[in-house]
Design a protein around this motif. Structure first.
Motif, mmCIF file in Angstrom:
data_model
loop_
_atom_site.group_PDB
_atom_site.id
_atom_site.type_symbol
_atom_site.label_atom_id
_atom_site.label_comp_id
_atom_site.label_asym_id
_atom_site.label_seq_id
_atom_site.Cartn_x
_atom_site.Cartn_y
_atom_site.Cartn_z
ATOM 1 N N ARG A 80 -41.539 76.780 -27.073
ATOM 2 C CA ARG A 80 -41.134 75.648 -26.247
ATOM 3 C C ARG A 80 -41.824 74.363 -26.703
ATOM 4 N N ALA A 81 -43.058 74.486 -27.180
ATOM 5 C CA ALA A 81 -43.804 73.310 -27.632
ATOM 6 C C ALA A 81 -43.070 72.601 -28.767
ATOM 7 N N GLU A 82 -42.495 73.392 -29.687
ATOM 8 C CA GLU A 82 -41.741 72.804 -30.794
ATOM 9 C C GLU A 82 -40.478 72.121 -30.283
ATOM 10 N N ALA A 83 -39.843 72.733 -29.286
ATOM 11 C CA ALA A 83 -38.625 72.155 -28.715
ATOM 12 C C ALA A 83 -38.931 70.832 -28.019
ATOM 13 N N VAL A 84 -40.050 70.786 -27.302
ATOM 14 C CA VAL A 84 -40.464 69.549 -26.636
ATOM 15 C C VAL A 84 -40.722 68.454 -27.667
ATOM 16 N N ALA A 85 -41.416 68.812 -28.753
ATOM 17 C CA ALA A 85 -41.730 67.840 -29.803
ATOM 18 C C ALA A 85 -40.449 67.285 -30.428
ATOM 19 N N TYR A 86 -39.439 68.131 -30.569
ATOM 20 C CA TYR A 86 -38.163 67.708 -31.159
ATOM 21 C C TYR A 86 -37.471 66.677 -30.266
ATOM 22 N N ILE A 87 -37.451 66.947 -28.963
ATOM 23 C CA ILE A 87 -36.807 66.010 -28.039
ATOM 24 C C ILE A 87 -37.591 64.708 -27.956
ATOM 25 N N ARG A 88 -38.913 64.800 -28.030
ATOM 26 C CA ARG A 88 -39.726 63.587 -28.022
ATOM 27 C C ARG A 88 -39.440 62.728 -29.252
ATOM 28 N N GLN A 89 -39.079 63.380 -30.362
ATOM 29 C CA GLN A 89 -38.817 62.640 -31.595
ATOM 30 C C GLN A 89 -37.413 62.054 -31.638
ATOM 31 N N PHE A 90 -36.428 62.812 -31.157
ATOM 32 C CA PHE A 90 -35.038 62.384 -31.319
ATOM 33 C C PHE A 90 -34.335 62.012 -30.011
#
Length: 331
Positions: free
Chosen positions: A124-134
């Motif tokens: 989930r941490a990676e998914a959160v980071a992705y949304i924060r970026q894009f």
């Protein structure tokens, strides 16, 4: 007798162990326990769970295979084993945005969306980071994540003004600032989980550091959208200042600015109806804003609007955004 050496074996009618296991797991009932959310409790679908956690700051939730474990976790008790999803689908651009553990739900959120942006992750941490970026601000806020402003960005600003439905300034005139005693006000709106069930909106009005007129307010009504919050912030700003005072309202919402500058000319001619005969969206906020602007003109003041790029390098806009988020989190 012909040899069978080069013959391909007939396909087996039995399902492969992997496929059988996957199908079996899909049929298992999961229990989604929300320990911290809008309404804590146990839910039978991830969509119901997400409706209670998306946009809730500090949300805590997990899925379990046992109802007993789910009840215990929701009650705040320590549970030894939780069933953690092994796939997280991050939808940064979609309708709605968010993190899904079921591909069918993520697929629905991206189907029919122009330029969807999504990706699968194992944590989930990676998914959160992705949304924060894009993702945009609403996508990030829907996760309950803090939006950090960009340190240095060149900001293009355009000046708009309207007095009794007079035309807005042309681009060639945009750099010519009015020679008046102008009070600058920054407004912003925020909607956590914008466009989704359980959305919570707030508005912010910023006059300056430690100014007693600064406002963080929860948006009232059933329609908890970002656009309504942006417009209501403008209305609150105009209500807070004497009519004779000329004001310049800074906003990062071009929609809101056009609602009170360009578009009212046509709406007024058509009786505030759209081409399909429906009422103009958000007219119940737009028209009071126009009334306040007209009152200001009659009192000898003016109302100017200036667009600024959101969450860039403008301290006033950043402060107004923080107030709006505070308002959205008010009980």
């Amino acid at each position: 007798m012909p040899s069978n050496k080069n013959k391909r074996p007939a396909p087996s009618s039995a399902a492969t162990p992997g496929a059988s296991k996957k199908k079996k797991m899909e049929n298992v009932q999961k229990y989604y326990a929300v320990q911290a959310g809008f309404v804590p409790g146990v839910y039978l679908t991830y969509a119901e769970c997400q409706a209670q956690t998306a946009g809730f700051k500090g949300a805590v939730f997990k899925s379990f295979l046992s109802r007993e474990d789910a009840d215990a976790f929701a009650a705040g008790k320590k549970v030894a084993v939780a069933d953690e999803p092994d796939k997280f689908y991050a939808v940064a651009v979609g309708n709605p945005t968010g993190i899904f553990t079921d591909w069918s739900e993520a697929q629905k959120a991206t189907t029919g969306v122009k330029g969807p942006k999504y990706k699968r992750f194992s944590t989930r941490a990676e998914a959160v980071a992705y949304i924060r970026q894009f993702g945009n601000r609403e996508a990030i806020e829907a996760l309950g994540e803090k939006v950090e402003p960009v340190e240095k960005v060149e900001v293009e600003e355009k000046l708009f003004t309207i007095q009794k439905f007079t035309p807005i300034l042309k681009d060639s005139e945009a750099d010519t600032k009015p020679r008046e005693d102008i009070l600058d006000i920054y407004t912003d709106g925020s909607s956590l989980a914008n466009g989704r069930k359980g959305a919570r909106a707030g508005l912010g009005v910023y006059f300056g550091e430690n100014d007693p007129r600064n406002l963080a307010e929860k948006l009232l009504g059933d329609k908890q959208t970002n656009q309504r919050a942006e417009l209501m912030a403008m209305l609150r700003a105009l209500e807070s200042v004497p009519a004779a005072q000329t004001v310049r309202i800074y906003s990062d919402s071009q929609y809101s600015i056009k609602c009170v500058t360009e578009w009212p000319i046509g709406w007024n001619k058509k009786g505030w109806k759209t081409a399909s005969g429906e009422d103009v969206k958000n007219h119940e906020i737009i028209r009071p804003i126009l009334k306040k602007m007209d009152e200001r003109t009659k009192a000898g003041g003016n109302t100017y609007f200036q667009w600024v790029k959101g969450h860039a390098a403008n301290p006033g806009n950043i402060a107004a955004d923080r107030l709006a988020v505070m308002g959205a989190n008010l009980p």
